[in-house]
Design a protein around this motif. Structure first.
Motif, PDB file in Angstrom:
ATOM      1  N   ASN A  62       0.810  -1.218   0.000  1.00  0.00           N
ATOM      2  CA  ASN A  62       0.000   0.000   0.000  1.00  0.00           C
ATOM      3  C   ASN A  62       0.842   1.267   0.000  1.00  0.00           C
ATOM      4  OD1 ASN A  62      -2.987  -0.577   0.072  1.00  0.00           O
ATOM      5  ND2 ASN A  62      -2.173  -2.087   1.499  1.00  0.00           N
ATOM      6  N   LEU A  79       3.864   8.920   1.833  1.00  0.00           N
ATOM      7  CA  LEU A  79       2.491   8.521   2.150  1.00  0.00           C
ATOM      8  C   LEU A  79       2.406   7.932   3.556  1.00  0.00           C
ATOM      9  CD1 LEU A  79      -0.449   8.123   1.316  1.00  0.00           C
ATOM     10  CD2 LEU A  79       0.241   5.956   0.244  1.00  0.00           C
ATOM     11  N   ALA A  83       0.256   9.487   6.636  1.00  0.00           N
ATOM     12  CA  ALA A  83      -0.719   8.659   7.352  1.00  0.00           C
ATOM     13  C   ALA A  83      -0.410   8.630   8.845  1.00  0.00           C
ATOM     14  CB  ALA A  83      -0.730   7.245   6.778  1.00  0.00           C
ATOM     15  N   ILE A  93      -5.972   4.009   3.703  1.00  0.00           N
ATOM     16  CA  ILE A  93      -4.978   4.083   2.623  1.00  0.00           C
ATOM     17  C   ILE A  93      -5.185   2.928   1.648  1.00  0.00           C
ATOM     18  CG2 ILE A  93      -2.514   4.005   2.067  1.00  0.00           C
ATOM     19  CD1 ILE A  93      -3.396   6.620   3.432  1.00  0.00           C
ATOM     20  N   LEU A  96      -8.114   3.772  -0.541  1.00  0.00           N
ATOM     21  CA  LEU A  96      -7.749   4.804  -1.513  1.00  0.00           C
ATOM     22  C   LEU A  96      -6.863   4.234  -2.618  1.00  0.00           C
ATOM     23  CD1 LEU A  96      -7.114   7.789   0.909  1.00  0.00           C
ATOM     24  CD2 LEU A  96      -9.019   7.526  -0.692  1.00  0.00           C
ATOM     25  N   ASN A  97      -5.959   3.343  -2.257  1.00  0.00           N
ATOM     26  CA  ASN A  97      -5.123   2.694  -3.273  1.00  0.00           C
ATOM     27  C   ASN A  97      -5.971   1.859  -4.225  1.00  0.00           C
ATOM     28  OD1 ASN A  97      -2.462   3.570  -2.784  1.00  0.00           O
ATOM     29  ND2 ASN A  97      -2.270   2.183  -1.054  1.00  0.00           N
ATOM     30  N   LYS A 101      -7.138   6.562  -5.974  1.00  0.00           N
ATOM     31  CA  LYS A 101      -7.083   7.961  -5.553  1.00  0.00           C
ATOM     32  C   LYS A 101      -5.855   8.268  -4.710  1.00  0.00           C
ATOM     33  CE  LYS A 101     -11.989   8.376  -5.763  1.00  0.00           C
ATOM     34  NZ  LYS A 101     -12.714   9.417  -6.268  1.00  0.00           N
ATOM     35  N   CYS A 102      -4.996   7.292  -4.569  1.00  0.00           N
ATOM     36  CA  CYS A 102      -3.815   7.474  -3.736  1.00  0.00           C
ATOM     37  C   CYS A 102      -2.619   6.913  -4.493  1.00  0.00           C
ATOM     38  CB  CYS A 102      -4.015   6.728  -2.420  1.00  0.00           C
ATOM     39  SG  CYS A 102      -2.948   7.233  -1.105  1.00  0.00           S
ATOM     40  N   GLY A 103      -1.496   7.567  -4.370  1.00  0.00           N
ATOM     41  CA  GLY A 103      -0.275   7.042  -4.989  1.00  0.00           C
ATOM     42  C   GLY A 103      -0.309   7.244  -6.425  1.00  0.00           C
TER      43      GLY A 103
END
Length: 103
Positions: A62, A79, A83, A93, A96-97, A101-103
């Motif tokens: 993640n 990240l 967090a 997280i 979102l991954n 929407k993350c990374g």
């Protein structure tokens, strides 16, 4: 792990100073461990190493840390720091991954 632990052995050592470790060695069943675990692993080092390694793999997947499984090194990512600083749960997280929407 952020900034204080750089490998799996250090993480295991750090855990030996926690309430979890103290209680797990006194009452392993309360922590979901087999009651005979202390016969095979009296200081719970093998259990803790396996547990920390499993968590490191998940955090790496993640993008919260980078985990070098060959050398057992861990390194925080931006990240992961965010967090940690803002108390964002791992599950958030992860979600979102998964949604991209993350990374």
């Amino acid at each position: 792990l952020l900034g204080t632990v750089s490998n799996i052995d250090e993480a295991v050592e750090w855990l030996t100073y926690t309430y979890y470790y103290t209680r797990a060695t006194q009452n392993p069943i309360a922590y979901g461990l087999p009651h005979m675990i202390l016969d095979k692993d009296p200081d719970l080092r093998h259990h803790l190493t396996r547990m920390v390694t499993d968590v490191a793999v998940k955090l790496d997947q993640n993008q919260m840390i980078r985990f070098d499984s060959v050398n057992a090194f861990v390194h925080a990512t931006d990240l992961g720091r965010i967090a940690s600083n803002f108390y964002i749960k791992y599950e958030t997280i992860e979600m979102l991954n998964e949604t991209g929407k993350c990374g």
